[in-house]
Scaffold this motif. Structure first.
Motif, mmCIF file in Angstrom:
data_model
loop_
_atom_site.group_PDB
_atom_site.id
_atom_site.type_symbol
_atom_site.label_atom_id
_atom_site.label_comp_id
_atom_site.label_asym_id
_atom_site.label_seq_id
_atom_site.Cartn_x
_atom_site.Cartn_y
_atom_site.Cartn_z
ATOM 1 N N TRP A 81 -30.854 -30.456 75.009
ATOM 2 C CA TRP A 81 -31.158 -31.855 74.698
ATOM 3 C C TRP A 81 -32.657 -32.083 74.586
ATOM 4 O O TRP A 81 -33.119 -32.824 73.712
ATOM 5 C CB TRP A 81 -30.553 -32.793 75.740
ATOM 6 C CG TRP A 81 -29.070 -32.910 75.661
ATOM 7 C CD1 TRP A 81 -28.168 -32.581 76.629
ATOM 8 C CD2 TRP A 81 -28.295 -33.377 74.545
ATOM 9 N NE1 TRP A 81 -26.892 -32.816 76.179
ATOM 10 C CE2 TRP A 81 -26.946 -33.308 74.911
ATOM 11 C CE3 TRP A 81 -28.631 -33.842 73.269
ATOM 12 C CZ2 TRP A 81 -25.906 -33.687 74.048
ATOM 13 C CZ3 TRP A 81 -27.602 -34.219 72.401
ATOM 14 C CH2 TRP A 81 -26.262 -34.144 72.792
ATOM 15 N N GLU A 82 -33.421 -31.427 75.459
ATOM 16 C CA GLU A 82 -34.872 -31.548 75.394
ATOM 17 C C GLU A 82 -35.397 -30.918 74.098
ATOM 18 O O GLU A 82 -36.308 -31.453 73.464
ATOM 19 C CB GLU A 82 -35.515 -30.892 76.614
ATOM 20 C CG GLU A 82 -37.034 -30.999 76.659
ATOM 21 C CD GLU A 82 -37.542 -32.427 76.760
ATOM 22 O OE1 GLU A 82 -38.753 -32.626 76.513
ATOM 23 O OE2 GLU A 82 -36.759 -33.347 77.086
ATOM 24 N N ARG A 83 -34.821 -29.791 73.707
ATOM 25 C CA ARG A 83 -35.231 -29.163 72.449
ATOM 26 C C ARG A 83 -34.947 -30.088 71.266
ATOM 27 O O ARG A 83 -35.761 -30.207 70.340
ATOM 28 C CB ARG A 83 -34.521 -27.819 72.254
ATOM 29 C CG ARG A 83 -34.918 -26.766 73.265
ATOM 30 C CD ARG A 83 -34.570 -25.360 72.795
ATOM 31 N NE ARG A 83 -33.150 -25.151 72.581
ATOM 32 C CZ ARG A 83 -32.298 -24.771 73.531
ATOM 33 N NH1 ARG A 83 -32.734 -24.575 74.778
ATOM 34 N NH2 ARG A 83 -31.024 -24.577 73.257
ATOM 35 N N LEU A 84 -33.794 -30.744 71.295
ATOM 36 C CA LEU A 84 -33.449 -31.650 70.201
ATOM 37 C C LEU A 84 -34.385 -32.859 70.182
ATOM 38 O O LEU A 84 -34.839 -33.293 69.117
ATOM 39 C CB LEU A 84 -31.993 -32.100 70.327
ATOM 40 C CG LEU A 84 -31.471 -32.992 69.201
ATOM 41 C CD1 LEU A 84 -31.608 -32.314 67.846
ATOM 42 C CD2 LEU A 84 -30.017 -33.393 69.459
ATOM 43 N N ARG A 85 -34.696 -33.407 71.358
ATOM 44 C CA ARG A 85 -35.617 -34.555 71.415
ATOM 45 C C ARG A 85 -37.002 -34.170 70.900
ATOM 46 O O ARG A 85 -37.633 -34.944 70.166
ATOM 47 C CB ARG A 85 -35.706 -35.082 72.856
ATOM 48 C CG ARG A 85 -34.516 -35.916 73.288
ATOM 49 C CD ARG A 85 -34.776 -36.611 74.609
ATOM 50 N NE ARG A 85 -34.831 -35.673 75.727
ATOM 51 C CZ ARG A 85 -33.773 -35.299 76.447
ATOM 52 N NH1 ARG A 85 -32.581 -35.782 76.169
ATOM 53 N NH2 ARG A 85 -33.923 -34.450 77.454
ATOM 54 N N LYS A 86 -37.457 -32.990 71.268
ATOM 55 C CA LYS A 86 -38.768 -32.562 70.792
ATOM 56 C C LYS A 86 -38.767 -32.328 69.284
ATOM 57 O O LYS A 86 -39.749 -32.619 68.592
ATOM 58 C CB LYS A 86 -39.213 -31.303 71.540
ATOM 59 C CG LYS A 86 -39.708 -31.580 72.951
ATOM 60 C CD LYS A 86 -40.243 -30.328 73.608
ATOM 61 C CE LYS A 86 -40.908 -30.642 74.939
ATOM 62 N NZ LYS A 86 -42.152 -31.442 74.777
ATOM 63 N N ALA A 87 -37.667 -31.807 68.755
ATOM 64 C CA ALA A 87 -37.554 -31.640 67.301
ATOM 65 C C ALA A 87 -37.597 -32.999 66.605
ATOM 66 O O ALA A 87 -38.216 -33.157 65.543
ATOM 67 C CB ALA A 87 -36.271 -30.893 66.949
ATOM 68 N N ALA A 88 -36.945 -33.993 67.224
ATOM 69 C CA ALA A 88 -36.952 -35.336 66.651
ATOM 70 C C ALA A 88 -38.352 -35.943 66.684
ATOM 71 O O ALA A 88 -38.797 -36.575 65.712
ATOM 72 C CB ALA A 88 -35.969 -36.225 67.414
ATOM 73 N N GLU A 89 -39.045 -35.752 67.788
ATOM 74 C CA GLU A 89 -40.422 -36.261 67.885
ATOM 75 C C GLU A 89 -41.322 -35.589 66.848
ATOM 76 O O GLU A 89 -42.169 -36.246 66.229
ATOM 77 C CB GLU A 89 -40.960 -36.005 69.297
ATOM 78 C CG GLU A 89 -40.315 -36.880 70.358
ATOM 79 C CD GLU A 89 -40.654 -36.434 71.767
ATOM 80 O OE1 GLU A 89 -41.374 -35.409 71.912
ATOM 81 O OE2 GLU A 89 -40.199 -37.096 72.724
ATOM 82 N N LEU A 90 -41.124 -34.284 66.653
ATOM 83 C CA LEU A 90 -41.896 -33.557 65.649
ATOM 84 C C LEU A 90 -41.622 -34.123 64.259
ATOM 85 O O LEU A 90 -42.558 -34.392 63.488
ATOM 86 C CB LEU A 90 -41.533 -32.070 65.717
ATOM 87 C CG LEU A 90 -42.251 -31.127 64.748
ATOM 88 C CD1 LEU A 90 -43.736 -31.040 65.076
ATOM 89 C CD2 LEU A 90 -41.619 -29.736 64.802
ATOM 90 N N ALA A 91 -40.347 -34.302 63.943
ATOM 91 C CA ALA A 91 -39.978 -34.834 62.632
ATOM 92 C C ALA A 91 -40.533 -36.238 62.424
ATOM 93 O O ALA A 91 -41.096 -36.555 61.365
ATOM 94 C CB ALA A 91 -38.453 -34.836 62.476
ATOM 95 N N GLU A 92 -40.396 -37.074 63.424
ATOM 96 C CA GLU A 92 -40.863 -38.466 63.311
ATOM 97 C C GLU A 92 -42.371 -38.508 63.096
ATOM 98 O O GLU A 92 -42.869 -39.252 62.234
ATOM 99 C CB GLU A 92 -40.480 -39.232 64.565
ATOM 100 C CG GLU A 92 -40.801 -40.714 64.506
ATOM 101 C CD GLU A 92 -40.320 -41.431 65.757
ATOM 102 O OE1 GLU A 92 -39.432 -42.302 65.635
ATOM 103 O OE2 GLU A 92 -40.820 -41.133 66.863
ATOM 104 N N THR A 93 -43.100 -37.695 63.848
ATOM 105 C CA THR A 93 -44.558 -37.689 63.741
ATOM 106 C C THR A 93 -45.017 -37.187 62.376
ATOM 107 O O THR A 93 -45.989 -37.702 61.802
ATOM 108 C CB THR A 93 -45.165 -36.799 64.845
ATOM 109 O OG1 THR A 93 -44.748 -37.294 66.117
ATOM 110 C CG2 THR A 93 -46.684 -36.818 64.779
ATOM 111 N N LEU A 94 -44.324 -36.200 61.839
ATOM 112 C CA LEU A 94 -44.710 -35.614 60.558
ATOM 113 C C LEU A 94 -44.136 -36.363 59.354
ATOM 114 O O LEU A 94 -44.460 -36.042 58.219
ATOM 115 C CB LEU A 94 -44.277 -34.145 60.505
ATOM 116 C CG LEU A 94 -44.960 -33.212 61.516
ATOM 117 C CD1 LEU A 94 -44.321 -31.834 61.475
ATOM 118 C CD2 LEU A 94 -46.460 -33.116 61.240
ATOM 119 N N GLY A 95 -43.271 -37.333 59.606
ATOM 120 C CA GLY A 95 -42.680 -38.106 58.518
ATOM 121 C C GLY A 95 -41.517 -37.413 57.833
ATOM 122 O O GLY A 95 -41.189 -37.739 56.682
ATOM 123 N N ALA A 96 -40.881 -36.485 58.524
ATOM 124 C CA ALA A 96 -39.712 -35.793 57.971
ATOM 125 C C ALA A 96 -38.460 -36.592 58.308
ATOM 126 O O ALA A 96 -38.216 -36.893 59.480
ATOM 127 C CB ALA A 96 -39.609 -34.384 58.545
#
Length: 268
Positions: A81-96
């Protein structure tokens, strides 16, 4: 006039070259963006490094593949779950707009037990993202077959808001990509473009070099009202040189563009 479906280069397609090479090759070949496969390469995990590469090469990150592979079970955290949240934060920050995620492995009991509900909760926290669950395939070893995913390799059996359709995985599971796209319906958010021969293993061939209806699937997307992206996810680890790898990735891009612009049966 409909807008062009973006064709992305998955950073997994340049392996064993590093993540940075995906941006360089995407820019050189004319891809519309990059899908970042988050894995053990530290650059793939680093928002600042990825933003710098995106700016330097003028290639946007338009999809993030969460670290779901066997080799990435300790990337960021042992907690999926933490890996998924971090992936989401990465995507959101990069505009993906898209995060690709696999169904849980059978041994991830706690994660699997509440996967659908937990995924919906994460999606609520990141309303600008689509969490696209990918179709997988049974694994064959020593003449036996088993499914290492819960509740199975086909995410449409469980039902999710968004899906990634992987054509190479369709080949490995002996399933029809067009029928799977029909089942995914409006939830089809993303496509992993790679071919396969149906030999029961995940090949990720350059499209057109296997037996899958890659062109037919791509040309059907407009008629399906598809608004997502297509990521070229092919295996080039066997390429004898950078020139051969580049030629394969150029051929995959040309294949995608040719068939995405072809009229679908619905449009014809």
């Amino acid at each position: 006039m409909t807008s062009r479906v973006p064709v992305l280069l998955s950073s997994s397609s340049v392996f064993p070259e590093p993540t940075a090479a995906a941006f360089q090759l995407a820019a050189a070949l004319g891809y519309d963006g990059v899908e970042v496969m988050v894995w053990t390469d530290v650059v793939s995990q680093d928002t600042g490094a990825l933003r710098g590469l995106s700016t330097h090469y003028d290639v946007p990150v338009l999809s993030v593949h969460a670290p779901c592979l066997l080799v990435t079970q300790r990337v960021w955290s042992p907690d999926p779950w933490e890996r998924l949240r971090k992936a989401a934060e990465l995507a959101e920050t990069l505009g993906a707009p898209t995060v690709v995620v696999h169904p849980p492995f059978t041994w991830q009991r706690d994660y699997a037990r509440n996967f659908a509900e937990g995924l919906a909760t994460v999606a609520d926290r990141f309303p600008g993202l689509r969490f696209a669950v990918e179709n997988m395939y049974p694994v064959r070893m020593a003449g036996r077959q088993f499914v290492p995913y819960v509740p199975g390799w086909d995410p449409t059996d469980a039902g999710y808001a968004s899906y990634t359709l992987d054509l190479s995985h369709c080949a490995a599971s002996h399933s029809d990509p067009l029928e799977m796209a029909d089942r995914m319906g409006a939830g089809l958010a993303h496509v992993h473009l790679g071919d396969g021969t149906g030999e029961g293993r995940d090949e990720h061939l350059v499209p057109g070099r296997g037996t899958q209806p890659c062109g037919e699937l791509l040309s059907s997307l407009a008629g399906r009202g598809f608004t997502g992206s297509v990521a070229v996810e092919v295996a080039t680890r066997g390429a004898k040189s950078r020139a051969v790898r580049e030629a394969d990735l150029r051929a995959a891009l040309e294949f995608a563009r040719q068939h995405l612009t072809a009229p679908s049966p619905v449009d014809a």
